[in-house]
Design a protein around this motif. Structure first.
Motif, PDB file in Angstrom:
ATOM      1  N   ALA A  40       0.878  -1.222  -0.073  1.00  0.00           N
ATOM      2  CA  ALA A  40      -0.172   0.182   0.047  1.00  0.00           C
ATOM      3  C   ALA A  40       0.854   1.278  -0.106  1.00  0.00           C
ATOM      4  N   ARG A  41       2.023   1.226   0.775  1.00  0.00           N
ATOM      5  CA  ARG A  41       2.654   2.416   0.820  1.00  0.00           C
ATOM      6  C   ARG A  41       3.546   2.704  -0.508  1.00  0.00           C
ATOM      7  N   LEU A  42       4.177   1.700  -1.281  1.00  0.00           N
ATOM      8  CA  LEU A  42       4.696   1.743  -2.301  1.00  0.00           C
ATOM      9  C   LEU A  42       3.555   2.204  -3.455  1.00  0.00           C
ATOM     10  N   THR A  43       2.399   1.755  -3.552  1.00  0.00           N
ATOM     11  CA  THR A  43       1.280   2.160  -4.353  1.00  0.00           C
ATOM     12  C   THR A  43       1.098   3.771  -3.975  1.00  0.00           C
ATOM     13  N   HIS A  44       0.987   4.091  -2.778  1.00  0.00           N
ATOM     14  CA  HIS A  44       0.871   5.486  -2.695  1.00  0.00           C
ATOM     15  C   HIS A  44       1.956   6.400  -3.132  1.00  0.00           C
ATOM     16  N   LEU A  45       3.198   6.105  -2.809  1.00  0.00           N
ATOM     17  CA  LEU A  45       4.338   6.620  -3.305  1.00  0.00           C
ATOM     18  C   LEU A  45       4.441   6.973  -5.137  1.00  0.00           C
ATOM     19  N   LEU A  46       4.145   5.904  -5.571  1.00  0.00           N
ATOM     20  CA  LEU A  46       4.002   5.767  -7.041  1.00  0.00           C
ATOM     21  C   LEU A  46       2.799   6.719  -7.520  1.00  0.00           C
ATOM     22  N   ARG A  47       1.604   6.589  -6.702  1.00  0.00           N
ATOM     23  CA  ARG A  47       0.530   7.502  -7.446  1.00  0.00           C
ATOM     24  C   ARG A  47       0.894   8.987  -7.259  1.00  0.00           C
ATOM     25  N   HIS A  49       3.964  10.372  -7.166  1.00  0.00           N
ATOM     26  CA  HIS A  49       4.645  10.529  -8.334  1.00  0.00           C
ATOM     27  C   HIS A  49       4.044  10.625  -9.682  1.00  0.00           C
ATOM     28  N   GLU A  50       3.182  10.120  -9.774  1.00  0.00           N
ATOM     29  CA  GLU A  50       2.533  10.401 -11.252  1.00  0.00           C
ATOM     30  C   GLU A  50       1.749  11.669 -10.942  1.00  0.00           C
ATOM     31  N   ARG A  51       0.863  11.789  -9.948  1.00  0.00           N
ATOM     32  CA  ARG A  51       0.247  13.020  -9.920  1.00  0.00           C
ATOM     33  C   ARG A  51       1.168  14.392 -10.034  1.00  0.00           C
ATOM     34  N   HIS A  52       2.317  14.405  -9.462  1.00  0.00           N
ATOM     35  CA  HIS A  52       3.001  15.425  -9.401  1.00  0.00           C
ATOM     36  C   HIS A  52       3.658  15.645 -11.075  1.00  0.00           C
ATOM     37  N   GLY A  53       3.966  14.665 -11.456  1.00  0.00           N
ATOM     38  CA  GLY A  53       4.424  14.532 -13.090  1.00  0.00           C
ATOM     39  C   GLY A  53       3.730  14.763 -14.174  1.00  0.00           C
ATOM     40  N   ARG A  54       2.234  14.409 -13.942  1.00  0.00           N
ATOM     41  CA  ARG A  54       1.489  14.445 -15.116  1.00  0.00           C
ATOM     42  C   ARG A  54       0.031  15.052 -14.622  1.00  0.00           C
ATOM     43  N   GLY A  55      -0.232  15.154 -13.499  1.00  0.00           N
ATOM     44  CA  GLY A  55      -1.566  15.989 -13.071  1.00  0.00           C
ATOM     45  C   GLY A  55      -2.575  14.824 -12.545  1.00  0.00           C
ATOM     46  N   TRP A  56      -2.319  13.542 -12.616  1.00  0.00           N
ATOM     47  CA  TRP A  56      -3.353  12.709 -12.195  1.00  0.00           C
ATOM     48  C   TRP A  56      -2.548  11.265 -11.912  1.00  0.00           C
ATOM     49  N   ALA A  57      -3.015  10.373 -11.396  1.00  0.00           N
ATOM     50  CA  ALA A  57      -2.648   8.999 -10.872  1.00  0.00           C
ATOM     51  C   ALA A  57      -3.151   7.723 -11.771  1.00  0.00           C
ATOM     52  N   GLY A  58      -2.419   6.931 -12.157  1.00  0.00           N
ATOM     53  CA  GLY A  58      -3.101   5.922 -12.972  1.00  0.00           C
ATOM     54  C   GLY A  58      -2.629   4.484 -12.305  1.00  0.00           C
ATOM     55  N   VAL A 108      10.899   8.970  -5.077  1.00  0.00           N
ATOM     56  CA  VAL A 108      11.255   9.393  -3.786  1.00  0.00           C
ATOM     57  C   VAL A 108       9.867  10.595  -3.449  1.00  0.00           C
ATOM     58  N   GLU A 109       9.624  10.174  -1.902  1.00  0.00           N
ATOM     59  CA  GLU A 109       8.356  10.989  -1.494  1.00  0.00           C
ATOM     60  C   GLU A 109       8.547  12.552  -1.643  1.00  0.00           C
ATOM     61  N   ARG A 110       7.463  13.047  -2.242  1.00  0.00           N
ATOM     62  CA  ARG A 110       7.340  14.361  -2.404  1.00  0.00           C
ATOM     63  C   ARG A 110       7.488  15.235  -1.339  1.00  0.00           C
ATOM     64  N   ASP A 111       6.958  14.969  -0.325  1.00  0.00           N
ATOM     65  CA  ASP A 111       6.984  15.974   0.885  1.00  0.00           C
ATOM     66  C   ASP A 111       8.176  15.844   1.874  1.00  0.00           C
ATOM     67  N   LEU A 112       9.209  15.278   1.436  1.00  0.00           N
ATOM     68  CA  LEU A 112      10.316  15.129   2.149  1.00  0.00           C
ATOM     69  C   LEU A 112      11.385  16.495   2.266  1.00  0.00           C
ATOM     70  N   PRO A 113      11.909  16.917   3.082  1.00  0.00           N
ATOM     71  CA  PRO A 113      12.773  18.147   3.133  1.00  0.00           C
ATOM     72  C   PRO A 113      13.894  17.900   2.096  1.00  0.00           C
ATOM     73  N   GLU A 114      14.294  18.945   1.290  1.00  0.00           N
ATOM     74  CA  GLU A 114      15.127  18.764  -0.016  1.00  0.00           C
ATOM     75  C   GLU A 114      16.439  17.989   0.480  1.00  0.00           C
ATOM     76  N   ARG A 115      16.959  18.381   1.508  1.00  0.00           N
ATOM     77  CA  ARG A 115      18.456  17.358   1.975  1.00  0.00           C
ATOM     78  C   ARG A 115      18.008  15.947   2.007  1.00  0.00           C
TER      79      ARG A 115
END
Length: 363
Positions: A40-47, A49-58, A108-115
């Motif tokens: 479930a966690r990997l699915t959340h991360l992948l979705r 990633h997709e939302r950020h990159g193209r606007g929606w998750a598939g 990589v998770e989107r909400d992590l601090p940059e470093r």
């Protein structure tokens, strides 16, 4: 051939040294495909990633399982970065796609601090380069290519790739075409029809529901011949080809078609289309997807590609689907995009291929 065991290194600690920047207590390990929380966690991360990159998750659970399941691990290996509480914050997958070509997923998770995010990315890339060396050695190669993708608007991913020695090498248009119910009449039948001396038919099924072995080899032979001069073609054995497509969560044997030229009293396979299901994540109708469309050079100009595309459109309409998707090489000189555009396809989003060639350490 498909190996009995994975060609990869299954212990990430053998490949990843201590990385500066990871917070105290964070660890590098492997995901557990039997743990529903990991999946479930990997699915959340992948979705995400997709939302950020193209606007929606598939992506869905099946898309994750194809990477991490025990069956998939014959040709794949995975690594994750977990925080001090055991939560997965980053994930990479390496796929032994064909001799000389290793596909690489990097999330990589989107909400992590940059470093911290950069440190996670460094872990994934260090592991990926290490796996490329292991895989290349197992394949007996001097150089192993890492082939990874990025959404065209994902600037964070672009910077990390460039900083890690990857080069942007290709652009791809991800296209979609709407399908209406009336289009099930585009052709006489998706099972078999004939036009201009070409027979279009589904791949035959043998006893037990599996495809006819001779037809499968025809599909493989056409694709290998049709794409031999295309960008980044790496020869894939018949066994690798069938094994990989069986793993595809959208895979259906009844979405495979052959086009055969009728001449001199016989029929010769000159084109093929391998399709798949594109499941809807929002509860709406599913779509169909063109995984491969190949036509032998000697048969081009006879309407083979257009006939195969009309076939999958009609098949999708008959199944109550609302779209057919495909990918086209934006840098190709073949003019395929003109055919797709003329038949109603439009670009929904753009992706890129990034490559890095890794020298393989001598044994």
């Amino acid at each position: 051939m498909i190996p009995e065991d994975s060609r990869f290194e299954n212990d990430p600690e053998e490949l990843v040294a201590e990385v500066p920047g990871l917070p105290s207590g964070w660890e590098v390990g492997t995901p557990d495909p039997a743990d529903r929380f990991d999946v479930a966690r990997l699915t959340h991360l992948l979705r995400a990633h997709e939302r950020h990159g193209r606007g929606w998750a598939g992506a869905g659970v099946d898309d994750v399982l194809v990477e991490v399941s025990e069956h998939g691990l014959r040709m794949r290996q995975n690594v994750v970065v977990r925080d001090a509480e055991g939560e997965i914050r980053a994930w990479a997958s390496a796929h032994d796609r064909a001799a000389g070509r290793m596909l690489f997923v990097h999330v990589v998770e989107r909400d992590l601090p940059e470093r911290v995010a950069k440190a996670c990315s460094d872990v994934l890339f260090e592991w990926g380069v290490g796996q490329a060396k292991v895989l290349g050695a197992a394949r007996g190669l001097e150089t192993q290519q890492i082939d990874t993708g990025a959404f065209a608007d994902d600037e964070r991913q672009h910077k990390w790739l460039a900083d890690s020695g990857f080069e942007r090498v290709r652009t791809w248009w991800q296209m979609s075409r709407p399908v209406t119910a009336e289009e099930d009449g585009l052709i006489p039948s998706p099972d078999r029809w004939e036009g201009k001396g070409v027979v279009f038919r589904r791949v035959r099924r043998a006893d037990g529901g599996m495809p006819d072995a001779d037809d499968l080899r025809k599909v493989h032979d056409v694709l290998e011949s049709a794409f031999v001069d295309h960008f980044n073609h790496h020869e894939e054995t018949f066994e690798e080809f069938v094994h990989r497509l069986r793993e595809d969560p959208g895979h259906r044997w009844d979405h495979w078609w052959l086009a055969e030229l009728v001449e001199d009293g016989g029929r010769t396979a000159v084109g093929t289309l391998v399709g798949a299901v594109s499941e809807s994540s929002g509860g709406g109708p599913d779509g169909s997807y063109v995984e491969y469309l190949g036509v032998l050079e000697a048969a081009r100009g006879r309407g083979v590609a257009k006939g195969l595309l009309r076939t999958i459109i009609a098949d999708a309409a008959g199944r109550g689907r609302d779209r057919v998707g495909l990918e086209v090489d934006a840098d190709s000189s073949t003019g395929a995009d003109g055919l797709y555009t003329s038949m109603g396809w439009v670009t929904k989003y753009v992706t890129e291929s990034w490559h890095r060639d890794v020298p393989v350490d001598p044994a």
